[in-house]
Write a protein that holds these residues in place. Structure first.
Motif, mmCIF file in Angstrom:
data_model
loop_
_atom_site.group_PDB
_atom_site.id
_atom_site.type_symbol
_atom_site.label_atom_id
_atom_site.label_comp_id
_atom_site.label_asym_id
_atom_site.label_seq_id
_atom_site.Cartn_x
_atom_site.Cartn_y
_atom_site.Cartn_z
ATOM 1 N N ARG A 11 -6.816 -3.220 1.921
ATOM 2 C CA ARG A 11 -7.323 -2.770 0.625
ATOM 3 C C ARG A 11 -6.167 -2.464 -0.307
ATOM 4 O O ARG A 11 -5.164 -1.885 0.100
ATOM 5 C CB ARG A 11 -8.202 -1.520 0.785
ATOM 6 C CG ARG A 11 -9.493 -1.769 1.558
ATOM 7 C CD ARG A 11 -10.407 -0.553 1.511
ATOM 8 N NE ARG A 11 -11.687 -0.808 2.171
ATOM 9 C CZ ARG A 11 -11.929 -0.545 3.447
ATOM 10 N NH1 ARG A 11 -10.965 -0.010 4.207
ATOM 11 N NH2 ARG A 11 -13.103 -0.821 3.980
ATOM 12 N N PHE A 12 -6.336 -2.851 -1.559
ATOM 13 C CA PHE A 12 -5.402 -2.498 -2.620
ATOM 14 C C PHE A 12 -6.169 -1.658 -3.621
ATOM 15 O O PHE A 12 -6.865 -2.195 -4.493
ATOM 16 C CB PHE A 12 -4.821 -3.750 -3.282
ATOM 17 C CG PHE A 12 -4.072 -4.645 -2.332
ATOM 18 C CD1 PHE A 12 -2.842 -4.268 -1.816
ATOM 19 C CD2 PHE A 12 -4.596 -5.868 -1.945
ATOM 20 C CE1 PHE A 12 -2.144 -5.094 -0.942
ATOM 21 C CE2 PHE A 12 -3.914 -6.709 -1.075
ATOM 22 C CZ PHE A 12 -2.686 -6.316 -0.573
ATOM 23 N N GLN A 19 -11.498 -8.258 4.823
ATOM 24 C CA GLN A 19 -12.531 -7.365 5.345
ATOM 25 C C GLN A 19 -12.866 -7.680 6.800
ATOM 26 O O GLN A 19 -13.486 -8.708 7.108
ATOM 27 C CB GLN A 19 -13.805 -7.470 4.496
ATOM 28 C CG GLN A 19 -14.972 -6.630 4.986
ATOM 29 C CD GLN A 19 -14.678 -5.136 4.917
ATOM 30 O OE1 GLN A 19 -14.314 -4.621 3.862
ATOM 31 N NE2 GLN A 19 -14.828 -4.452 6.038
ATOM 32 N N GLY A 20 -12.413 -6.830 7.723
ATOM 33 C CA GLY A 20 -12.870 -6.866 9.106
ATOM 34 C C GLY A 20 -12.677 -8.172 9.840
ATOM 35 O O GLY A 20 -13.573 -8.621 10.563
ATOM 36 N N ARG A 46 0.268 -11.774 5.990
ATOM 37 C CA ARG A 46 1.295 -10.769 5.678
ATOM 38 C C ARG A 46 1.022 -9.467 6.425
ATOM 39 O O ARG A 46 1.952 -8.770 6.829
ATOM 40 C CB ARG A 46 1.351 -10.526 4.171
ATOM 41 C CG ARG A 46 1.915 -11.699 3.384
ATOM 42 C CD ARG A 46 1.897 -11.413 1.885
ATOM 43 N NE ARG A 46 2.816 -10.353 1.551
ATOM 44 C CZ ARG A 46 4.106 -10.519 1.270
ATOM 45 N NH1 ARG A 46 4.626 -11.743 1.303
ATOM 46 N NH2 ARG A 46 4.878 -9.511 0.977
ATOM 47 N N ALA A 47 -0.242 -9.150 6.629
ATOM 48 C CA ALA A 47 -0.583 -7.962 7.409
ATOM 49 C C ALA A 47 -0.164 -8.138 8.866
ATOM 50 O O ALA A 47 0.410 -7.222 9.475
ATOM 51 C CB ALA A 47 -2.080 -7.676 7.306
ATOM 52 N N TYR A 54 -2.418 -2.154 6.590
ATOM 53 C CA TYR A 54 -3.763 -2.587 6.936
ATOM 54 C C TYR A 54 -4.432 -1.563 7.835
ATOM 55 O O TYR A 54 -3.783 -0.682 8.412
ATOM 56 C CB TYR A 54 -3.730 -3.943 7.639
ATOM 57 C CG TYR A 54 -2.979 -3.934 8.965
ATOM 58 C CD1 TYR A 54 -3.626 -3.611 10.164
ATOM 59 C CD2 TYR A 54 -1.624 -4.229 9.016
ATOM 60 C CE1 TYR A 54 -2.949 -3.591 11.373
ATOM 61 C CE2 TYR A 54 -0.935 -4.210 10.221
ATOM 62 C CZ TYR A 54 -1.600 -3.894 11.393
ATOM 63 O OH TYR A 54 -0.916 -3.863 12.577
ATOM 64 N N GLN A 55 -5.738 -1.706 7.946
ATOM 65 C CA GLN A 55 -6.512 -0.974 8.939
ATOM 66 C C GLN A 55 -6.953 -1.969 10.004
ATOM 67 O O GLN A 55 -7.097 -3.155 9.744
ATOM 68 C CB GLN A 55 -7.737 -0.320 8.284
ATOM 69 C CG GLN A 55 -7.381 0.739 7.255
ATOM 70 C CD GLN A 55 -8.607 1.243 6.516
ATOM 71 O OE1 GLN A 55 -9.424 0.457 6.065
ATOM 72 N NE2 GLN A 55 -8.732 2.558 6.397
ATOM 73 N N GLY A 56 -7.212 -1.477 11.217
ATOM 74 C CA GLY A 56 -7.520 -2.352 12.335
ATOM 75 C C GLY A 56 -6.327 -2.428 13.261
ATOM 76 O O GLY A 56 -5.398 -1.626 13.158
#
Length: 232
Positions: A11-12, A19-20, A46-47, A54-56
């Protein structure tokens, strides 16, 4: 080890770019990330490379063992640094062995050792991209990420760079994420493909299966955009 991406979200501010997304890339295989501009494929990559928060979870590879090759080889190379110094900068060998290691890496991407003394401005776009690949390989990555690495090149040299990627994958057993907007290119290079749209993965599977029996209408539209790559 297998590269595992689980429920990755980027998310920015209030905008969700990815998303997921969950996917697995077995060791030694190449997974394509395909989609139009803005689909989230480069942000996802890039994540995975640790360049974007990032999340996850991303597991199966050490964070420092992921290297990325970018779209524009000229902007990714320091114009004031020789080719040899640029490659040597990322090597994991003692200083006394760096010259030999640079020569080995240049040979790996089919460039002569004499190019070590040249500067980026003296090379063609295809040659600069080969240098960028050699520099990424200098760190002996567990995962190599190629982000639209042929889209900025002349059509006449794109095939040569794609053939190089295929050869390196075979010779080094590379695990790769290969980003492209072109399913024909992905089919040539990859084992599996993840189709990205608006930050979500809408389809994933073996590349030949996805091309032959696309389940999502967006995948079918991508196939229709490639004249000589039609699905059953």
């Amino acid at each position: 080890m297998m590269l595992n991406v689980n429920e990755l979200t980027v998310r920015f501010g209030s905008f969700t770019a990815v998303q997921g997304v969950s996917l697995q890339v077995p060791t030694g295989s190449v997974c394509g990330l395909v989609g139009e501009s803005g689909s989230g494929k480069s942000t996802l990559a890039r994540a995975v490379a640790g360049l974007t928060p990032y999340q996850g979870t991303v597991s199966g590879v050490e964070r420092g063992r992921v290297q990325m090759v970018f779209q524009d080889p000229y902007s990714s190379l320091n114009p004031r640094m020789s080719i040899g110094d640029a490659i040597a900068e990322g090597t994991r060998v003692p200083r006394a062995q760096r010259q030999a290691e640079v020569a080995r890496l240049l040979d790996l991407v089919s460039l002569p050792a004499t190019y070590a003394s040249k500067y980026p401005r003296e090379l063609s776009g295809g040659q600069r991209q080969r240098v960028a690949i050699a520099r990424a390989l200098a760190a002996r990555p567990e995962v190599l990420i190629a982000d639209e690495i042929t889209s900025a090149l002349d059509v006449s040299v794109q095939g040569a760079v794609l053939n190089l990627i295929r050869d390196l994958r075979t010779e080094l057993g590379l695990t790769m994420l290969f980003i492209s907007h072109n399913l024909a290119v992905v089919r040539y290079v990859c084992d599996t493909v993840a189709v990205m749209r608006h930050g979500e993965m809408v389809e994933f599977g073996p590349v030949e299966y996805v091309i032959a029996t696309p389940r999502h209408e967006y995948t079918r539209s991508l196939l229709d955009a490639v004249p000589r790559l039609t699905h059953a």
